[in-house]
Design an enzyme around this catalytic site. Structure first.
Site, PDB file in Angstrom:
ATOM      1  N   GLU A 111       0.819  -1.211   0.000  1.00 57.14           N
ATOM      2  CA  GLU A 111       0.000   0.000   0.000  1.00 57.14           C
ATOM      3  C   GLU A 111       0.854   1.263   0.000  1.00 57.14           C
ATOM      4  O   GLU A 111       0.549   2.237  -0.675  1.00 57.14           O
ATOM      5  CB  GLU A 111      -0.950  -0.003   1.206  1.00 57.14           C
ATOM      6  CG  GLU A 111      -2.062  -1.034   1.126  1.00 57.14           C
ATOM      7  CD  GLU A 111      -2.970  -0.831  -0.069  1.00 57.14           C
ATOM      8  OE1 GLU A 111      -3.224   0.338  -0.444  1.00 57.14           O
ATOM      9  OE2 GLU A 111      -3.424  -1.831  -0.638  1.00 57.14           O
ATOM     10  N   CYS A 124     -16.848   3.112 -19.835  1.00 58.30           N
ATOM     11  CA  CYS A 124     -18.178   3.042 -19.237  1.00 58.30           C
ATOM     12  C   CYS A 124     -18.939   1.798 -19.665  1.00 58.30           C
ATOM     13  O   CYS A 124     -19.776   1.277 -18.908  1.00 58.30           O
ATOM     14  CB  CYS A 124     -18.978   4.287 -19.589  1.00 58.30           C
ATOM     15  SG  CYS A 124     -18.260   5.826 -18.935  1.00 58.30           S
ATOM     16  N   CYS A 137     -18.317  -0.930 -17.175  1.00 53.73           N
ATOM     17  CA  CYS A 137     -18.515  -0.587 -15.765  1.00 53.73           C
ATOM     18  C   CYS A 137     -19.762  -1.261 -15.203  1.00 53.73           C
ATOM     19  O   CYS A 137     -20.853  -1.158 -15.791  1.00 53.73           O
ATOM     20  CB  CYS A 137     -18.625   0.926 -15.615  1.00 53.73           C
ATOM     21  SG  CYS A 137     -18.921   1.453 -13.899  1.00 53.73           S
TER      22      CYS A 137
END
Length: 334
Positions: free
Chosen positions: A27, A189, A192
């Site tokens: 991370e 998109c 998605c």
């Protein structure tokens, strides 16, 4: 979460691990670093420092040498400081809640939540750059995400969307969605899983949400590097920490108005000098113009070996803990 099972990123070297050290390392490395660029550093780091105790026992110089090239070197310094806190203050026990993890040097709220979710299954919300973009577009939250009021709205939304169970899968899903589908430019998109309810797609605003950072004039600075060379060696000095390239080895700096005087101040007699190609380097808040001056000196001086200065062979210097511009310049001498 169903979308992530089928289409999310798989096979990343830190995935599937609940070891808080490995999760924490990944991370921190992925802050300001693309996954593809971070993977080889992650593997090298784990090979050398397989545990938090191994990292805590290392010198800062060795840590920064392995970090060299990743940039944002404060991350490496803080990683080292945090490992010492875990080992010497917490008796080797990694903190197990987002709140406690956030108390480690260099760990912010979102990073702490990601570590807590993946390592301990805590139901905690993340809000990195990718997730901010996903939520701002889907919910139609206007404004720059770095603005405190806008960020507060995004945090509230992120927390309201957390599932009752499966936090690990959900956290990975929102990360993957932002990194691979809801990208900054040319979002996909059509791929998605939440496009039907997306405000930005419905209004044709994917190119405007989230709002970009307000533009500011980027200040510029300049400096001269004294690249002192003698018998195949160069003089490096450790930069102060904290600060730009803090803890790394670089060339001495001067104003460049009188190189002979500058060399004398270091204890040398200048034999010859020539200007090398100018280097332009960008930092987060300013641009730095560097004029390297190759200075051949007649002999090394004892005071140059004072703490914080080091004569080192050119090839050896290339593998030391140096910032990228220094390393690239040294490669031209090899």
């Amino acid at each position: 979460m169903q979308w992530q099972r089928r289409h999310g990123r798989k096979g990343l070297p830190w995935q599937g691990s609940t070891d808080p050290y490995r999760v924490w390392l990944s991370e921190v490395m992925l802050q300001q670093t693309q996954v593809g660029a971070g993977i080889p550093y992650y593997r090298r780091f784990l090979d050398r420092f397989p545990t938090v105790r191994a990292l805590a026992a290392a010198s800062e110089d060795e840590v920064l040498r392995l970090w060299s090239g990743l940039g944002y070197y404060a991350r490496g310094r803080n990683l080292h400081l945090a490992s010492k806190k875990v080992v010497f203050e917490l008796k080797g026990q990694f903190p197990n809640t987002a709140e406690k993890i956030a108390a480690l040097p260099g760990v912010g709220r979102s990073t702490a939540a990601a570590i807590a979710a993946f390592a301990f299954g805590e139901r905690a919300a993340i809000l990195d750059g990718n997730v901010k973009r996903v939520l701002a577009r889907h919910a139609g939250i206007a404004g720059f995400p770095g603005d405190k009021k806008v960020e507060a709205k995004l945090w509230a939304l992120a927390e309201s969307l957390l599932p009752d169970k499966g936090i690990e899968r959900y956290t990975q899903a929102v990360m993957d969605l932002g990194a691979t589908v809801c990208t900054k430019g040319r979002p996909r998109c059509d791929a998605c899983p939440v496009s039907r309810t997306c405000f930005a797609r419905g209004k044709g605003l994917t190119g405007k949400l989230p709002a970009p950072r307000p533009k500011k004039a980027v200040p510029s600075r300049s400096t001269t590097w004294l690249v002192l060379r003698h018998n195949g060696q160069v003089l490096l000095e450790r930069r102060p920490s904290p600060g730009i390239w803090g803890g790394l080895w670089s060339f001495p700096e001067a104003d460049g108005k009188d190189l002979a005087r500058d060399c004398r101040a270091l204890g040398y007699r200048l034999r010859s000098t020539r200007e090398l190609d100018t280097i332009e380097h960008g930092f987060t808040h300013f641009r730095l113009t560097i004029q390297p001056a190759l200075c051949e000196v007649s002999a090394t001086a004892p005071r140059a070996e004072a703490p914080g200065r080091l004569w080192i062979g050119i090839r050896e210097a290339g593998s030391a803990a140096t910032p990228a511009p220094v390393r690239k310049l040294l490669e031209t001498f090899a």
